[in-house]
Design an enzyme around this catalytic site. Structure first.
Site, short mmCIF file in Angstrom:
data_model
loop_
_atom_site.label_atom_id
_atom_site.label_comp_id
_atom_site.label_asym_id
_atom_site.label_seq_id
_atom_site.Cartn_x
_atom_site.Cartn_y
_atom_site.Cartn_z
N LYS A 65 -0.61 4.87 4.50
CA LYS A 65 -1.49 3.92 5.21
C LYS A 65 -0.99 3.71 6.64
O LYS A 65 0.20 3.52 6.86
CB LYS A 65 -1.54 2.58 4.46
CG LYS A 65 -2.50 1.60 5.10
CD LYS A 65 -2.93 0.50 4.14
CE LYS A 65 -3.88 -0.48 4.80
NZ LYS A 65 -5.15 0.14 5.23
N HIS B 173 0.84 -1.20 0.00
CA HIS B 173 0.00 0.00 0.00
C HIS B 173 0.87 1.25 0.00
O HIS B 173 2.07 1.19 0.28
CB HIS B 173 -0.92 0.03 1.23
CG HIS B 173 -2.12 -0.87 1.09
ND1 HIS B 173 -2.07 -2.20 1.43
CD2 HIS B 173 -3.38 -0.64 0.64
CE1 HIS B 173 -3.25 -2.76 1.18
NE2 HIS B 173 -4.07 -1.82 0.70
P1 NAD Z 1 -7.32 9.33 4.69
O1 NAD Z 1 -6.38 9.57 5.81
O2 NAD Z 1 -6.99 9.88 3.34
O3 NAD Z 1 -8.79 9.83 5.07
C1 NAD Z 1 -9.35 9.71 6.35
C2 NAD Z 1 -10.27 10.89 6.53
O4 NAD Z 1 -11.00 10.75 7.73
C3 NAD Z 1 -9.50 12.22 6.61
O5 NAD Z 1 -10.06 13.12 5.68
C4 NAD Z 1 -9.76 12.68 8.03
O6 NAD Z 1 -9.83 14.09 8.16
C5 NAD Z 1 -11.13 12.05 8.28
N1 NAD Z 1 -11.48 12.04 9.68
C6 NAD Z 1 -10.70 11.78 10.77
N2 NAD Z 1 -11.42 11.94 11.90
C7 NAD Z 1 -12.67 12.29 11.53
C8 NAD Z 1 -13.86 12.61 12.25
N3 NAD Z 1 -13.91 12.57 13.57
N4 NAD Z 1 -14.96 12.94 11.54
C9 NAD Z 1 -14.94 12.97 10.20
N5 NAD Z 1 -13.84 12.69 9.45
C10 NAD Z 1 -12.72 12.34 10.12
O7 NAD Z 1 -7.48 7.74 4.61
P2 NAD Z 1 -8.09 6.87 3.41
O8 NAD Z 1 -7.00 6.35 2.55
O9 NAD Z 1 -9.23 7.60 2.79
O10 NAD Z 1 -8.64 5.62 4.22
C11 NAD Z 1 -9.61 5.76 5.25
C12 NAD Z 1 -9.92 4.39 5.84
O11 NAD Z 1 -10.55 3.57 4.85
C13 NAD Z 1 -8.68 3.62 6.31
O12 NAD Z 1 -8.99 2.91 7.48
C14 NAD Z 1 -8.42 2.67 5.14
O13 NAD Z 1 -7.71 1.51 5.52
C15 NAD Z 1 -9.83 2.35 4.74
N6 NAD Z 1 -10.01 1.86 3.38
C16 NAD Z 1 -10.95 0.89 3.24
C17 NAD Z 1 -11.26 0.42 1.97
C18 NAD Z 1 -12.36 -0.59 1.85
O14 NAD Z 1 -12.74 -0.93 0.70
N7 NAD Z 1 -12.95 -1.05 2.96
C19 NAD Z 1 -10.59 0.92 0.85
C20 NAD Z 1 -9.63 1.92 1.05
C21 NAD Z 1 -9.37 2.40 2.32
#
Ligand code: NAD
Length: 273
Positions: free
Chosen positions: A161, A157
């Site tokens: 991450k 990744h």
């Molecule tokens: P990222 O860090 O780019 O985004 C996370 C977002 O959450 C940020 O914008 C942050 O400001 C926001 N955030 C934090 N605290 C918050 C709150 N209290 N209220 C609202 N927003 C809040 O991360 P990402 O790459 O977008 O990944 C996010 C999550 O999704 C990770 O856990 C990742 O592993 C997961 N993910 C899951 C899948 C899936 O298909 N299930 C796919 C990709 C990523």
């Protein structure tokens, strides 16, 4: 019925993708709220402008409570602690949740389960249809090959991450362990360094690479004597995760309270075809 969807973390990698996926979706859904982390500089910004287009009339808020009555479902890809806080609000307002966040500790998973026990929740480590097919292929291969092979799971990744191994790698490990009638926590090997000794029989090994902008690669290796089978999925963009989550959201609003995952969504879609 047009499904009113709320999204958390609109400035995040997945958040942005989700906003776009809802806006572009052919499913009967509309973006109704975007909830950023408290104090985010995005608060007050129109979501359309955030996406670099025309105003959509939905402004980013940092208060889920203030919009909970205006959404039919919340899609949450944020941080474990944030998802737990959102779950509390959703539980109080009966808002179903699609949860993509990964990296929950056992304690957090338990808390999430008890907070949302009266809600419809669709939680998956990966919402891409191809990855969900990979789970099935891996389970079938593990069943067919049994204990005659060593299983190693490799994932790569991007540098940002924050959890390892990825939730998807763990789900792949669970699929193998399930097929072999074992508990993943009894056989998982997460790190090797120094004089490790020989590989324990039945171990399921995990290796993680964090580098550059890799969206997400997963390979499960089934290695025997004289031959090796590898099942690989590579994500080229986050689009498949986002559109899968939007599909799950539109499906979830029609389900009774309960725990679901993307396999449930895809299985019902398959049988409807
Ligand atoms: P990222 O860090 O780019 O985004 C996370 C977002 O959450 C940020 O914008 C942050 O400001 C926001 N955030 C934090 N605290 C918050 C709150 N209290 N209220 C609202 N927003 C809040 O991360 P990402 O790459 O977008 O990944 C996010 C999550 O999704 C990770 O856990 C990742 O592993 C997961 N993910 C899951 C899948 C899936 O298909 N299930 C796919 C990709 C990523």
């Amino acid at each position: 019925m047009t499904v009113r969807v709320g999204v958390t973390g609109p400035g995040g990698r997945m958040g942005r993708m989700l906003l776009q996926a809802i806006t572009d979706s052919e499913a009967p859904c509309v973006l109704a709220a975007a909830v950023a982390r408290p104090g985010s500089s995005l608060v007050g910004m129109d979501v359309g402008q955030l996406l670099g287009g025309e105003a959509l009339g939905v402004r980013v808020t940092d208060d889920l409570l203030s919009v909970a009555g205006r959404i039919d479902v919340l899609i949450d890809f944020s941080l474990p602690e944030a998802t737990l806080a959102h779950a509390q609000v959703c539980a109080e307002h009966g808002v179903p949740m699609v949860i993509g966040t990964t990296g929950f500790t056992d304690d957090q998973s338990e808390r999430l389960g008890s907070t949302t026990k009266a809600l419809a929740v669709c939680q998956s480590s990966n919402f891409a249809p191809g990855v969900n097919l990979t789970f099935k292929l891996v389970e079938a291969a593990a069943k067919a090959l049994g204990d005659s092979v060593d299983v190693e799971i490799m994932e790569a990744h991007h540098r940002h991450k924050i959890d390892a191994p990825s939730g998807t790698a763990l789900s792949l490990g669970e699929a193998v362990a399930r097929a072999r009638g074992r508990d993943l926590s009894d056989v998982a090997v997460h790190a090797r360094e120094g004089r490790t000794g020989a590989r324990p029989q039945n171990a399921i090994g995990f290796s993680s690479i964090r580098a550059g902008d890799i969206v997400g690669d997963h390979t499960v290796v089934f290695a025997g004597d004289g031959e090796r089978l590898e099942i690989t999925h590579r994500a080229g963009s986050r689009q498949a995760f986002a559109s899968g989550a939007v599909t799950a959201a539109c499906w979830l609003v029609k389900q009774p309270a309960g725990r679901y995952d993307m396999q449930d969504v895809l299985t019902q879609q398959e049988s409807a075809r």
